[in-house]
Design a protein around this motif. Structure first.
Motif, mmCIF file in Angstrom:
data_model
loop_
_atom_site.group_PDB
_atom_site.id
_atom_site.type_symbol
_atom_site.label_atom_id
_atom_site.label_comp_id
_atom_site.label_asym_id
_atom_site.label_seq_id
_atom_site.Cartn_x
_atom_site.Cartn_y
_atom_site.Cartn_z
ATOM 1 N N TYR A 32 1.161 -1.165 -0.126
ATOM 2 C CA TYR A 32 -0.270 0.260 -0.232
ATOM 3 C C TYR A 32 0.967 1.479 -0.327
ATOM 4 O O TYR A 32 0.504 2.694 -0.676
ATOM 5 N N GLU A 33 1.964 1.131 0.736
ATOM 6 C CA GLU A 33 3.077 2.825 0.994
ATOM 7 C C GLU A 33 3.746 2.608 -0.603
ATOM 8 O O GLU A 33 3.641 3.829 -1.257
ATOM 9 N N VAL A 34 3.860 1.512 -0.897
ATOM 10 C CA VAL A 34 4.830 1.240 -2.483
ATOM 11 C C VAL A 34 3.699 2.264 -3.284
ATOM 12 O O VAL A 34 4.068 2.764 -4.003
ATOM 13 N N LEU A 35 2.027 1.339 -3.222
ATOM 14 C CA LEU A 35 1.217 2.149 -4.168
ATOM 15 C C LEU A 35 1.007 3.687 -3.852
ATOM 16 O O LEU A 35 1.751 4.773 -5.004
ATOM 17 N N GLU A 36 0.285 4.446 -2.965
ATOM 18 C CA GLU A 36 0.821 5.411 -3.149
ATOM 19 C C GLU A 36 1.916 6.435 -3.171
ATOM 20 O O GLU A 36 1.614 7.469 -3.396
ATOM 21 N N ARG A 37 3.300 5.402 -2.925
ATOM 22 C CA ARG A 37 4.418 6.841 -3.465
ATOM 23 C C ARG A 37 4.339 7.066 -4.830
ATOM 24 O O ARG A 37 5.010 7.815 -5.703
ATOM 25 N N LEU A 38 4.028 5.586 -5.715
ATOM 26 C CA LEU A 38 4.297 5.866 -7.088
ATOM 27 C C LEU A 38 2.708 6.303 -7.704
ATOM 28 O O LEU A 38 2.673 7.035 -8.467
ATOM 29 N N GLU A 39 1.679 6.584 -6.900
ATOM 30 C CA GLU A 39 0.711 7.741 -7.029
ATOM 31 C C GLU A 39 1.419 8.636 -7.437
ATOM 32 O O GLU A 39 1.132 9.232 -7.695
ATOM 33 N N THR A 40 2.149 9.113 -6.424
ATOM 34 C CA THR A 40 2.504 10.778 -6.131
ATOM 35 C C THR A 40 3.174 10.948 -6.579
ATOM 36 O O THR A 40 3.135 12.348 -7.540
ATOM 37 N N ALA A 41 4.131 9.898 -6.676
ATOM 38 C CA ALA A 41 5.448 10.057 -8.372
ATOM 39 C C ALA A 41 5.045 10.298 -9.515
ATOM 40 O O ALA A 41 5.193 11.705 -10.674
ATOM 41 N N ARG A 42 3.722 9.364 -9.798
ATOM 42 C CA ARG A 42 2.549 9.514 -11.076
ATOM 43 C C ARG A 42 2.576 11.508 -11.512
ATOM 44 O O ARG A 42 2.734 11.756 -12.131
#
Length: 176
Positions: A32-42
Motif C-alpha cells: 500500500y505504501e509502495v502504491l501510494e508513493r508511486l501514485e504521488t510520483a505519477r
C-alpha cells in the motif's frame, strides 16, 4: 538540454528498476505504501508535464500548439486542449507589462505540483469556479480556492465534489 536529458535518463532507469522488483518479496502491508508513493510520483510527473506544456509556443508555419501536442503525445485533440487549459490555470503568468503573476489557482497549483491532486480533483475545482457567478468577491474566491485545495489533499474526487457543492451554496445561496 543535456542536463535535462540526463535527468530523464535517470528517471527512465529508476522506473525500469522499479518495474523489475519482485512484488511477492514486498510485505503485503508495504504494498500500500509502495502504491501510494508511486501514485504521488505519477501525479508529480503529470504536473511537470503540464508545466512543460505551459511553456510551449506556436512556431511560425506549424499547426496550432494543441494539434502538435495531440500528434506528438498521441492523445485526442480535446485532451491536448484540456492540458493547455490546465497548464494556463496552474502555471505562473506574465502581465502585459511583463510582471510575473501567480497561477490563476495558486493553492490548487501548489497541491497539484506536490502530487496531491489528480485530474479528477482538478476537474471538480475547475467546475466549481466555472459555475461561480461573477458577482462573488475576490476575497471569497481566494478563500474558496484555498479551502477546496486543502480538502482535495484528504478527500477522493467524489467527496470533494460534495464539499464543492456545499461551498457553492454557502457562497451563493440563491444559486443560478
Amino acid at each position: 538540454m543535456g542536463s535535462i536529458r540526463t535527468l530523464l535518463d535517470t528517471l527512465d532507469d529508476a522506473v525500469e528498476k522499479l518495474s523489475a522488483v519482485d512484488l511477492d518479496a514486498v510485505e503485503p502491508a508495504e504494498r500500500y505504501e509502495v502504491l501510494e508513493r508511486l501514485e504521488t510520483a505519477r501525479r508529480r510527473q503529470v504536473a511537470l508535464s503540464h508545466a512543460v506544456v505551459g511553456h510551449l509556443e506556436h512556431i511560425q508555419g506549424c499547426p496550432p500548439v494543441y494539434l502538435v501536442l495531440a500528434d506528438l503525445l498521441r492523445v485526442s485533440r480535446s485532451e491536448a486542449r484540456r492540458r493547455l487549459r490546465d497548464a494556463e490555470q496552474l502555471g505562473p503568468r506574465v502581465s502585459l507589462t511583463g510582471e510575473k503573476l501567480p497561477p490563476m489557482l495558486p493553492a490548487t497549483a501548489a497541491a497539484w505540483n506536490a502530487g496531491v491532486l489528480d485530474p479528477e480533483h482538478l476537474t471538480v475545482i475547475q467546475k466549481f469556479f466555472r459555475d461561480l457567478p461573477g458577482h462573488v468577491g475576490s476575497v471569497e474566491v481566494a478563500k474558496a480556492e484555498q479551502s477546496l485545495a486543502e480538502h482535495a489533499a484528504t478527500l477522493r474526487p467524489d467527496q470533494l465534489e460534495k464539499v464543492a457543492e456545499r461551498l457553492a451554496l454557502t457562497i451563493n445561496p440563491d444559486g443560478t
